[in-house]
Design an enzyme around this catalytic site. Structure first.
Site, mmCIF file in Angstrom:
data_model
loop_
_atom_site.group_PDB
_atom_site.id
_atom_site.type_symbol
_atom_site.label_atom_id
_atom_site.label_comp_id
_atom_site.label_asym_id
_atom_site.label_seq_id
_atom_site.Cartn_x
_atom_site.Cartn_y
_atom_site.Cartn_z
ATOM 1 N N TYR A 112 0.830 -1.207 0.000
ATOM 2 C CA TYR A 112 0.000 0.000 0.000
ATOM 3 C C TYR A 112 0.867 1.262 0.000
ATOM 4 O O TYR A 112 0.614 2.206 -0.747
ATOM 5 C CB TYR A 112 -0.909 -0.034 1.223
ATOM 6 C CG TYR A 112 -1.805 1.151 1.416
ATOM 7 C CD1 TYR A 112 -2.926 1.346 0.612
ATOM 8 C CD2 TYR A 112 -1.546 2.072 2.432
ATOM 9 C CE1 TYR A 112 -3.764 2.435 0.811
ATOM 10 C CE2 TYR A 112 -2.379 3.160 2.641
ATOM 11 C CZ TYR A 112 -3.484 3.339 1.836
ATOM 12 O OH TYR A 112 -4.316 4.427 2.038
ATOM 13 N N LYS A 115 0.942 4.121 -2.892
ATOM 14 C CA LYS A 115 0.578 5.503 -2.595
ATOM 15 C C LYS A 115 1.732 6.469 -2.855
ATOM 16 O O LYS A 115 1.520 7.621 -3.230
ATOM 17 C CB LYS A 115 0.098 5.604 -1.146
ATOM 18 C CG LYS A 115 -1.263 4.960 -0.909
ATOM 19 C CD LYS A 115 -2.337 5.532 -1.834
ATOM 20 C CE LYS A 115 -3.726 5.100 -1.444
ATOM 21 N NZ LYS A 115 -4.765 5.609 -2.379
#
Length: 301
Positions: free
Chosen positions: A171, A175
């Site tokens: 993640y 991001k």
């Protein structure tokens, strides 16, 4: 409401719940016609029951706004292309794209499977790239035809992408990649009338209320700092014509706080003008680190 998005057509991905839903409702409240995209899947990306996109459309219409649901997978080229087509075929134009869709498959790095890495990067990073690509192609064609748009793209990064987050290597990487994509898109698309920015929100969503349960809990009374709706006013402003001249920037939004992030920039520097030995490089690096700002702490460390 000021109606700062009156007449604009806005696409929001992952808009069936959480932040995306809050953004869609906020845009509609400001006069925008909204394409509500949501695949209707669980936190792990697996299909779930019901149609959250249609429920949000019903909310918007009940409040007197205009909206249409879109349920295709925007991490595929066909799905992203159909997303742009939905706006053009339904409302005849596209003004703002808010990339928000995502899910989690958290693991410590030594336990992180390749499939979980690929799945998270696919929905977050590819799911930003493909809608951006197809929307930008439309706006470029408009600009070349002499109809330069006042177009906006708002991408969704995270504090995990800016500082890192233990147990979220996939993640955090996705991001952080979205920040890089934002900077490149802002540089490339400005000539076509497109501004591109990113927000790194902190709010209570399905993804955060489990991972950060104590922090995200709603208070019994008073200001709910973690409510997703707190992030939406900034997103709406960035998606409106009122944000003219703002592009290539990253903002943190949490509760009543808005922060302009300054990102990577040169700090203390030393230039020998010749080849360093490893010992010299280490000694010099130590001195430079002593002069540099202390980096932000990785979440969960």
């Amino acid at each position: 409401m000021s109606g700062i998005c009156a007449g604009r057509v806005v696409v929001v991905t992952g808009a069936g719940r959480g932040l995306g839903r809050a953004h869609a409702l906020a845009f509609a409240a400001e006069g925008a016609r909204v394409v509500v995209n949501d695949l209707g899947v669980g936190l792990d990306g697996a299909p779930g029951p019901g149609s959250p996109a249609h429920r949000v459309v019903e909310e918007i219409r009940a409040a007197g706004g205009e909206a249409v649901a879109h349920g295709a997978d925007i991490a595929t080229s066909a799905g992203a292309e159909s997303l742009v087509a939905a706006a053009l075929e339904t409302y005849g134009r596209l003004d703002t794209l808010v990339n928000n869709a995502g899910f989690l498959r958290d693991r410590m790095l030594v336990n992180l499977d390749e499939d979980d890495w690929d799945a998270v990067l696919r929905v977050h990073l590819k799911g930003h790239f493909l809608p951006l690509k197809h929307a930008a192609a439309h706006w470029r064609a408009e600009a070349k035809a002499g109809r330069t748009p006042v177009a906006r793209i708002v991408n969704t990064s995270s504090g995990a992408g800016l500082l890192g987050s233990v147990g979220q290597g996939n993640y955090s990487a996705a991001k952080a990649g979205i920040v890089g994509l934002t900077l490149v898109a802002a540089a490339e698309l400005g000539r076509y009338g497109v501004q591109v920015n990113a927000v790194a929100p902190a709010a209570r969503t399905r993804m955060t209320e489990g991972t950060f349960a104590e922090t995200m809990a709603a208070p019994e009374s008073g200001f709910d700092a973690m409510a997703p709706a707190n992030v939406s006013p900034l997103v709406v402003w960035l998606g409106s014509a009122a944000s003219a001249g703002v592009t290539g920037r990253v903002f943190e939004a949490e509760g009543g706080r808005i922060t302009v992030m300054e990102g990577w920039r040169p700090g203390p520097t030393a230039d020998k003008g010749a080849l360093w030995t490893p010992a010299e490089a280490g000694e010099t690096a130590g001195k430079l680190l002593a002069e540099a700002e202390v980096p932000g702490r990785v979440y969960g460390a």
